[in-house]
Design a protein around this motif. Structure first.
Motif, short mmCIF file in Angstrom:
data_model
loop_
_atom_site.label_atom_id
_atom_site.label_comp_id
_atom_site.label_asym_id
_atom_site.label_seq_id
_atom_site.Cartn_x
_atom_site.Cartn_y
_atom_site.Cartn_z
N LEU A 32 0.83 -1.21 0.00
CA LEU A 32 0.00 0.00 0.00
C LEU A 32 0.86 1.25 0.00
N VAL A 33 2.00 1.19 0.73
CA VAL A 33 2.91 2.33 0.70
C VAL A 33 3.49 2.46 -0.71
N GLY A 34 3.81 1.30 -1.31
CA GLY A 34 4.39 1.28 -2.65
C GLY A 34 3.47 1.89 -3.70
N VAL A 35 2.16 1.69 -3.51
CA VAL A 35 1.18 2.22 -4.47
C VAL A 35 1.40 3.72 -4.68
N SER A 47 -7.23 5.81 -2.68
CA SER A 47 -7.71 6.18 -1.34
C SER A 47 -9.18 5.81 -1.17
N GLN A 48 -9.95 5.84 -2.26
CA GLN A 48 -11.35 5.40 -2.12
C GLN A 48 -11.43 3.90 -1.85
N LEU A 179 -4.22 6.41 4.34
CA LEU A 179 -3.42 5.22 4.64
C LEU A 179 -3.03 5.20 6.11
N ILE A 180 -2.58 6.34 6.63
CA ILE A 180 -2.14 6.36 8.03
C ILE A 180 -3.32 6.11 8.98
N ILE A 181 -4.43 6.80 8.71
CA ILE A 181 -5.60 6.61 9.59
C ILE A 181 -6.08 5.15 9.52
N SER A 182 -6.13 4.60 8.31
CA SER A 182 -6.58 3.21 8.17
C SER A 182 -5.66 2.27 8.92
N VAL A 187 -4.54 -1.46 13.26
CA VAL A 187 -3.72 -1.99 14.36
C VAL A 187 -4.57 -2.12 15.62
N PHE A 188 -5.38 -1.11 15.86
CA PHE A 188 -6.26 -1.11 17.02
C PHE A 188 -7.22 -2.30 16.95
#
Lengths: 336, 390
Positions: A32-35, A47-48, A179-182, A187-188
């Motif tokens: 996902l980071v690579g995308v 992002s959608q 991405l960060i929020i997801s 993790v939670f």
């Protein structure tokens, strides 16, 4: 005595093992980071997909883990989307504040709804959730003055992240933000599902009577998980609002709830990643097919869905793990 | 476990690669991205808009000012703003289009406003009819109409012809509320009286009780706005079953209800219904004849006003390309749109330089049977009507 201890440590290591990050999982998030770097012109779409994946994760918590069937999950998504939208339209432009308030509002709504759901069986729940969804849709439709009705909510202005990163045309900021929020929410959720609480939920899903017998407070558990899932759905809705800077009434539509169910089933329930994988496959297939033929693509999508549900029981991830098991079985045979 | 990860990554990359469009170098082509409702219960919108545009290209060739015109059609699947926004973004960033066009629904158009402003992308609205759209971005231009624009003449015509007590019935959503308000405002200003108002839900409405209520309140006429599609057909059925026409209650509507597409399906039920709109298939002019002939080459089905929107939208775009000699710049294109005159199949159209909305004739029509088909026959004209909603 030592026997007991050994047993206990075996349980502990089982739990620890579940909690350890597997290489496949790390690879997933790295992809996902690579995308971001590989497809710089598809970031809005990416992002959608992520937002839909996060939304599907929230459905997975209640459907996959706790076994509550629902046809109205878009209600919480919509509450989040409209809360964030209304805030941004009335002067509170900070994205994080929007997320927070949207999550809390959706959570409160989820908490209240959960009492309706603790009674009755699957069919009742289907009807109640469907009803709540339709009800909210009509409320938003008739409150044209505040929500814009079917024309959608306008004037949604989102401020810069930390006052520095504005949302741009290419969707770069939006993608990183989503991405960060997801990831944080994932993790939670992951740690929650791997905790004894997550196990308790699964035991409720498998057999309510037995779960009760071993001392699991069923209705409290269901209320909790339903509220938490609503919070995550609300945040997903708020993310959609903030990245598109517009709220359409379709965030509350039945179609959205139904599509979400499909996505989760395609991906695989109770797997943590099922929602994300389902969202990737469903939305990409939709996009790809509709580009091939904008008029008749739904025909092919239908065929794809039928084939998938018939031959990929347990969804894509279910299919994968069966494939892997088969492979292992075959290799073990070779060795022995 | 690592192996699954590897397979998974490969798969993900593969699928993403499929979806990533190959950006080809443009130079001799001008690309027009169309965002339209091609599937779902509103596929009729996209069908008409896109085929209208294609009809224009068929009639006038696909080369303008030495450039080849390429149409890229994207399906938005109904009123779904986030999809519309994503498609617009992809058209701009990936396909590198020079114009965006289409839009059957208002939310779809409103959602793209911020990005077309940022990208300075000239965007042609071919149908979406809420008044405010063109105020949301200086890069919007609308070649179709707004709902108040067709509603107000109806109120004026009704008053002029002796109607004083009118009941209104609209669909319960934004445009319906707009239409109800526009009619009431124009009608009461003239001294008429709205004796009752009903709003019917958009989904699966049962018109019977509503129509009965209208009958019981005994107005001289009933004004109806419903979105084009299945609702008008269902309404007409109830209108006849409950015998409103026999009770002497005249039916007045906007052209969305008396949509050309459904005239033959309505048949005798709709005979004598009065409506106001900017276009009827029956409009008598050489331009309309040419349009109908061009459309028939694309699709055998009867076109409607949305097809004219698509057709005129393309005409406007062709004009701009000619004026700019094939070199498209957002601001220059918008300047070229402003004040443009079109000889449309519906009659003369002027793009208002101030609002970028169409100024056009609104016709009063009556449903008549000609041969074995039913048409809205125009019999009175309100000349050069501006959008009163702004």
């Amino acid at each position: 005595m030592s026997d007991n201890l050994a047993k206990a440590s075996r349980h502990v290591s089982f739990l620890r093992g579940r909690e350890r990050w597997k290489s496949a999982e790390i690879a997933f998030w790295l992809t996902l980071v690579g995308v971001y770097f590989v497809f710089p012109s598809s970031l809005v779409f990416a992002s959608q997909i992520l937002i839909t994946g996060l939304f599907a994760l929230s459905l997975d918590m209640i459907l996959g883990y706790a076994g509550i069937v629902t046809l109205g999950h878009a209600a919480f998504f919509g509450i989040g989307a409209y809360t964030a939208g209304l805030m941004a339209a009335h002067g509170w432009h900070d994205p994080f504040l929007g997320l927070l308030v949207a999550g809390v509002t959706a959570g409160i709504a989820g908490y209240l709804c959960s009492f309706l759901l603790s009674k009755g069986g699957d069919l009742t729940r289907l009807m109640i959730t469907l009803g709540i969804g339709l009800l909210l849709y009509e409320v938003v439709n008739s409150a044209t003055k505040y929500t814009g009705g079917v024309d959608g909510l306008q004037g949604v202005e989102i401020g810069k992240l930390f006052g520095v990163f504005g949302f741009d045309l290419y969707g770069k900021t939006a993608y990183i933000y989503v991405l960060i929020i997801s990831f944080l929410l994932f993790v939670f959720t992951r740690s929650m599902m791997n905790s004894p609480y997550g196990l308790a939920l699964r035991s409720i899903r498998e057999n309510q009577t037995r779960a009760l017998a071993i001392g699991i407070p069923i209705s409290a558990c269901l209320t909790n998980i339903y509220s938490i899932a609503a919070v995550i759905a609300g945040i997903a809705g708020a993310l959609l609002t903030q990245t598109t800077q517009f709220v359409g009434i379709d965030v509350l539509s039945f179609q959205r709830s139904a599509d979400l169910l499909l996505i989760l089933i395609i991906g695989g329930t109770a797997t943590m990643y099922g929602g994300f994988v389902g969202a990737v496959v469903f939305l990409l297939a939709q996009n790809w097919l509709s580009n091939l033929n904008p008029q008749y693509w739904q025909f092919f999508l239908g065929i794809l869905l039928i084939v998938m549900t018939l031959y990929l029981r347990g969804g894509i991830l279910g299919g994968f793990s069966r494939l892997v098991n088969l492979f292992r079985h075959w290799r073990n045979k070779e060795h022995s | 476990m690592f192996r699954i990860g590897f397979v998974f990554v490969m798969l993900l990359c593969g699928i993403l690669a499929l979806s990533a469009d190959q950006a080809c170098a443009a130079g001799s082509t001008i690309k027009i991205g169309m965002i339209a409702e091609m599937t779902g219960s509103f596929s009729d919108f996209g069908f008409n808009i896109v085929n209208g545009a294609k009809a224009y290209m068929k009639e006038h060739g696909d080369t303008v000012a030495g450039k080849k015109i390429e149409l890229i059609v994207k399906d938005v699947g109904g009123p779904s703003p986030e999809v519309a926004k994503r498609l617009a973004q992809e058209l701009i960033v990936k396909d590198k289009v020079d114009f965006i066009a289409g839009f059957g629904f208002t939310p779809n158009a409103l959602a793209v406003a911020p990005i077309i402003t940022e990208a300075k992308m000239p965007t042609v609205i071919m149908n979406a009819a809420t008044s405010i759209i063109t105020t949301k971005s200086p890069y919007f231009v609308r070649v179709s109409m707004t709902l108040p624009q067709t509603t107000e003449p109806m109120a004026q015509w009704a008053h002029k012809n002796g109607y004083r007590k009118i009941y209104t019935l609209v669909a319960d959503y934004g445009p319906g509320h707009d239409s109800e308000a526009a009619f009431k405002k124009a009608f009461t200003k003239l001294g008429g009286q709205v004796v009752g108002e009903s709003r019917v839900p958009l989904k699966n409405p049962e018109f019977g009780p509503y129509v009965q209520r209208i009958k019981d309140s005994k107005p001289q006429a009933v004004f109806v706005f419903l979105p084009a599609g299945e609702m008008p057909v269902a309404f007409m059925k109830s209108y006849n079953e409950r015998g409103l026409a026999k009770a002497g209650i005249k039916l007045l509507t906007t052209g969305d209800v008396m949509n050309d597409n459904v005239q033959d399906a309505l048949g005798d039920h709709a005979l004598g219904v009065i409506s106001t709109h900017h276009y009827s298939v029956d409009h008598k002019s050489p331009e309309n004849k040419a349009f109908l002939a061009a459309f028939a080459k694309i699709e055998p089905q009867r076109p409607n006003y949305m097809a004219v929107g698509g057709y005129d939208g393309m005409a406007a775009i062709y004009n701009v390309i000619k004026q700019l000699k094939g070199v498209i710049d957002g601001d220059k294109a918008m300047a070229a749109f402003k004040g443009m005159k079109l000889n449309s199949p519906r009659g003369p159209v002027l793009i208002d330089p101030a609002t970028r909305d169409a100024i056009e004739n609104i016709y009063v029509r009556e449903v008549k049977k000609i041969g074995s088909h039913y048409y809205n026959v125009e019999f009175e004209t309100f000349k050069a009507v501006k959008d009163p909603g702004k």
